[in-house]
Scaffold this motif. Sequence first.
Motif, mmCIF file in Angstrom:
data_model
loop_
_atom_site.group_PDB
_atom_site.id
_atom_site.type_symbol
_atom_site.label_atom_id
_atom_site.label_comp_id
_atom_site.label_asym_id
_atom_site.label_seq_id
_atom_site.Cartn_x
_atom_site.Cartn_y
_atom_site.Cartn_z
ATOM 1 N N UNK A 86 0.820 -1.218 0.000
ATOM 2 C CA UNK A 86 0.000 0.000 0.000
ATOM 3 C C UNK A 86 0.852 1.265 0.000
ATOM 4 N N UNK A 87 1.970 1.320 0.763
ATOM 5 C CA UNK A 87 2.799 2.536 0.717
ATOM 6 C C UNK A 87 3.324 2.851 -0.677
ATOM 7 N N UNK A 88 3.720 1.810 -1.424
ATOM 8 C CA UNK A 88 4.194 2.054 -2.785
ATOM 9 C C UNK A 88 3.056 2.550 -3.674
ATOM 10 N N UNK A 89 1.888 1.945 -3.540
ATOM 11 C CA UNK A 89 0.727 2.368 -4.333
ATOM 12 C C UNK A 89 0.395 3.830 -4.029
ATOM 13 N N UNK A 90 0.355 4.153 -2.740
ATOM 14 C CA UNK A 90 0.005 5.524 -2.340
ATOM 15 C C UNK A 90 1.030 6.536 -2.824
ATOM 16 N N UNK A 91 2.299 6.140 -2.837
ATOM 17 C CA UNK A 91 3.337 7.071 -3.282
ATOM 18 C C UNK A 91 3.192 7.360 -4.769
ATOM 19 N N UNK A 92 2.910 6.347 -5.570
ATOM 20 C CA UNK A 92 2.697 6.560 -7.005
ATOM 21 C C UNK A 92 1.518 7.494 -7.218
ATOM 22 N N UNK A 93 0.448 7.262 -6.466
ATOM 23 C CA UNK A 93 -0.723 8.126 -6.587
ATOM 24 C C UNK A 93 -0.389 9.571 -6.196
ATOM 25 N N UNK A 94 0.406 9.746 -5.144
ATOM 26 C CA UNK A 94 0.783 11.097 -4.707
ATOM 27 C C UNK A 94 1.530 11.828 -5.809
ATOM 28 N N UNK A 111 5.810 0.314 -17.634
ATOM 29 C CA UNK A 111 5.401 -0.817 -16.809
ATOM 30 C C UNK A 111 6.420 -1.920 -17.023
ATOM 31 N N UNK A 112 7.029 -2.327 -15.926
ATOM 32 C CA UNK A 112 8.149 -3.270 -15.953
ATOM 33 C C UNK A 112 7.650 -4.644 -15.513
ATOM 34 N N UNK A 113 7.546 -5.539 -16.447
ATOM 35 C CA UNK A 113 7.066 -6.902 -16.219
ATOM 36 C C UNK A 113 8.248 -7.839 -16.014
ATOM 37 N N UNK A 143 8.429 4.659 -13.605
ATOM 38 C CA UNK A 143 8.388 3.235 -13.930
ATOM 39 C C UNK A 143 7.916 2.475 -12.705
ATOM 40 N N UNK A 144 7.085 1.448 -12.906
ATOM 41 C CA UNK A 144 6.678 0.576 -11.806
ATOM 42 C C UNK A 144 6.964 -0.867 -12.186
ATOM 43 N N UNK A 145 7.175 -1.686 -11.174
ATOM 44 C CA UNK A 145 7.507 -3.094 -11.372
ATOM 45 C C UNK A 145 6.301 -3.961 -11.042
ATOM 46 N N UNK A 146 6.115 -5.033 -11.816
ATOM 47 C CA UNK A 146 5.049 -5.979 -11.521
ATOM 48 C C UNK A 146 5.440 -7.378 -11.966
ATOM 49 N N UNK A 147 4.983 -8.359 -11.221
ATOM 50 C CA UNK A 147 5.139 -9.741 -11.655
ATOM 51 C C UNK A 147 4.113 -10.044 -12.749
ATOM 52 N N UNK A 201 -3.788 -10.037 -11.380
ATOM 53 C CA UNK A 201 -4.197 -9.076 -10.340
ATOM 54 C C UNK A 201 -3.112 -8.033 -10.051
ATOM 55 N N UNK A 202 -1.860 -8.431 -10.095
ATOM 56 C CA UNK A 202 -0.768 -7.496 -9.824
ATOM 57 C C UNK A 202 -0.612 -6.494 -10.962
ATOM 58 N N UNK A 203 -0.791 -6.972 -12.189
ATOM 59 C CA UNK A 203 -0.720 -6.062 -13.331
ATOM 60 C C UNK A 203 -1.868 -5.057 -13.278
ATOM 61 N N UNK A 204 -3.053 -5.544 -12.933
ATOM 62 C CA UNK A 204 -4.226 -4.657 -12.818
ATOM 63 C C UNK A 204 -3.984 -3.589 -11.751
ATOM 64 N N UNK A 205 -3.437 -3.998 -10.625
ATOM 65 C CA UNK A 205 -3.163 -3.057 -9.542
ATOM 66 C C UNK A 205 -2.121 -2.027 -9.954
ATOM 67 N N UNK A 206 -1.145 -2.449 -10.733
ATOM 68 C CA UNK A 206 -0.104 -1.539 -11.204
ATOM 69 C C UNK A 206 -0.676 -0.473 -12.123
ATOM 70 N N UNK A 207 -1.553 -0.887 -13.035
ATOM 71 C CA UNK A 207 -2.162 0.089 -13.945
ATOM 72 C C UNK A 207 -3.112 1.024 -13.189
ATOM 73 N N UNK A 208 -3.740 0.507 -12.145
ATOM 74 C CA UNK A 208 -4.602 1.366 -11.331
ATOM 75 C C UNK A 208 -3.775 2.450 -10.638
ATOM 76 N N UNK A 209 -2.594 2.072 -10.172
ATOM 77 C CA UNK A 209 -1.719 3.047 -9.515
ATOM 78 C C UNK A 209 -1.295 4.137 -10.485
ATOM 79 N N UNK A 210 -1.170 3.805 -11.761
ATOM 80 C CA UNK A 210 -0.672 4.740 -12.771
ATOM 81 C C UNK A 210 -1.787 5.527 -13.455
ATOM 82 N N UNK A 211 -3.031 5.376 -13.000
ATOM 83 C CA UNK A 211 -4.156 6.069 -13.609
ATOM 84 C C UNK A 211 -3.913 7.580 -13.635
#
Length: 578
Positions: free
Chosen positions: A82-90, A129-131, A104-108, A112-122
């Motif tokens: 959550x801290x990483x998600x919130x920081x991207x949003x900030x 996006x680093x897969x 750039x963000x990292x995802x496995x 679900x992780x890819x979806x969460x990553x794109x949500x953070x980057x909205x």
Amino acid sequence: MSNINSSFNHKKYRAYPSIPKTDRRWPDQSIKAAPLWCSVDLRDGNQALIEPMSPSQKLDMFKLLVDVGFKEIEVGFPAASAPDFDFVRQLIEQDLIPDDVTIQVLTQAREPLIARSFAALKGAKKAIVHLYNSTSTVQREQVFKKSRDEIKTLAIQGARWMQEFAAAQSETKWSFQYSPESFTGTEREYALEVCNAVINVWQPTPDNKVIINLPSTVETSTPNVYADQIEWICDNISHRQSVSISLHTHNDRGCGVAASELGVLAGADRIEGTLLGNGERTGNMDIVTMAMNIYSQGIDPKLDFSDMDRIIATIERCTQLAVHPRHPYAGELVFAAFSGSHQDAINKCMAIDAAQRIEKPETQWQVAYLPIDPRDLGRTYQQVIRINSQSGKGGVAYILEQDYGIQMPRWMQVDFSPHVQQHAERSESEVSATIIHDIFSSTYLAAQKTASIDNYQLNRQSNADSLEAQILDTNNGAVTINGQGKGVLDAFVKGLSASIGSDIVLIDYSEHALPSKKGAENEQAEAIAYVQLSVQGARYCAAAKCHDIVTASLQAVLNAVTRSGATCQRSKAELAAV
């Protein structure tokens, strides 16, 4: 040492295989331009900390990275915490990302992780996006227990999911990156197969490249083998003109920088790393070191490390990790010279460099023991010469000149050095500039407190100068010195010889003006004089300061006589007057 019952057993390891490559070209290449840099301090660096950065520390680090000049910054793993998600949003919601910077963000490779990553980057203007998924033999066989085909399918499916989520957020300019994690632990033909499969999904073009990142997740070979691997991939990967080859080296063998440098020679376009190398285990590739290595070769690294002290302070505050004093380029002692011979060489070379730059500012740097000019990193020359028991006369002289404007002649340097040496050996510590100046003053100037020039009258004649000087002596009161000679000092020395009843010879003399003190621009400049006398066959050095150069010269001679232990005697007339 016996190996019986010892756990230190080299036989449990095997050599990393070399690559049978007969067409290697990288050894004949040289780095001619900086690669594209991507900082992973906020992700890879942060996850390696005992205490991860707070939101305010992350923001401080991000601002530092922007100020240094990074155009690509990996800001977190938003699907992992959550801290990483919130920081991207900030960063996005507060519009903190400059237009020329791509986050750039990292995802496995999991939906679900890819979806969460794109949500953070909205709402991001542009993003990478680093897969990744691990492809190494040991991970496949022992951790995931999956076949080659299953691991490749996972990568392909992850690439397709990324395409789908990116299409749903078309307001953002997307870039895709793929890493076969533990690339160096993966069979190179298989690593190529997986990368080509992902590239085939994404269908890049020269105007819309994808990034293929080849991580040395655990450094297991010499850098030349890694360079062979990179060159082989560059030669065989599909759509090479539409692919940016990126490197992400770790430092388990202490060769992370070397591996990246040789990887660039082998054809890599991009480098991921952290400032000062913080990262898992022994750390990530140190971008400061690699960039400054490039800088030292006369190439613009496209990063600005001119305020190194601010960089270090920010990193130490955000990571709570101290920078080693011998850390390349950044450490407190990396430009410091304690050795006497080193100090002497540096002192001479810098004097030549300073003189040359007056006429030719673009003179190329050539100073012994200093690969770059410390001033380029915001370091002062006072930090170059450091004095301890290993130091010599050149270093001591340099400190006094730089900090106090005292330009000791060489014969006085020879005389003064043992005094500092004795103090350093007694204290068993570094000797500061203040202490060096105190030692100089007590050795050469303090005699003025026991015997001083009150006034003098000089009568210049064609054949000889006649001098009468009044001396105030704490032991003998007022003493008058009379002498004749070729010049004021010669006359004074002869008068002193008669007064003390000893043979005095002026061996050496030097003088110069001292720099004006701050706030005293309209005052007369103070002068300093240095002398070396022979008194009854023994040599004594001394110095004196005064706004009048003649008084300073006479006082220096008097100080040297006082150091010898001789004292001026009153004449019979003076005694009678008393």
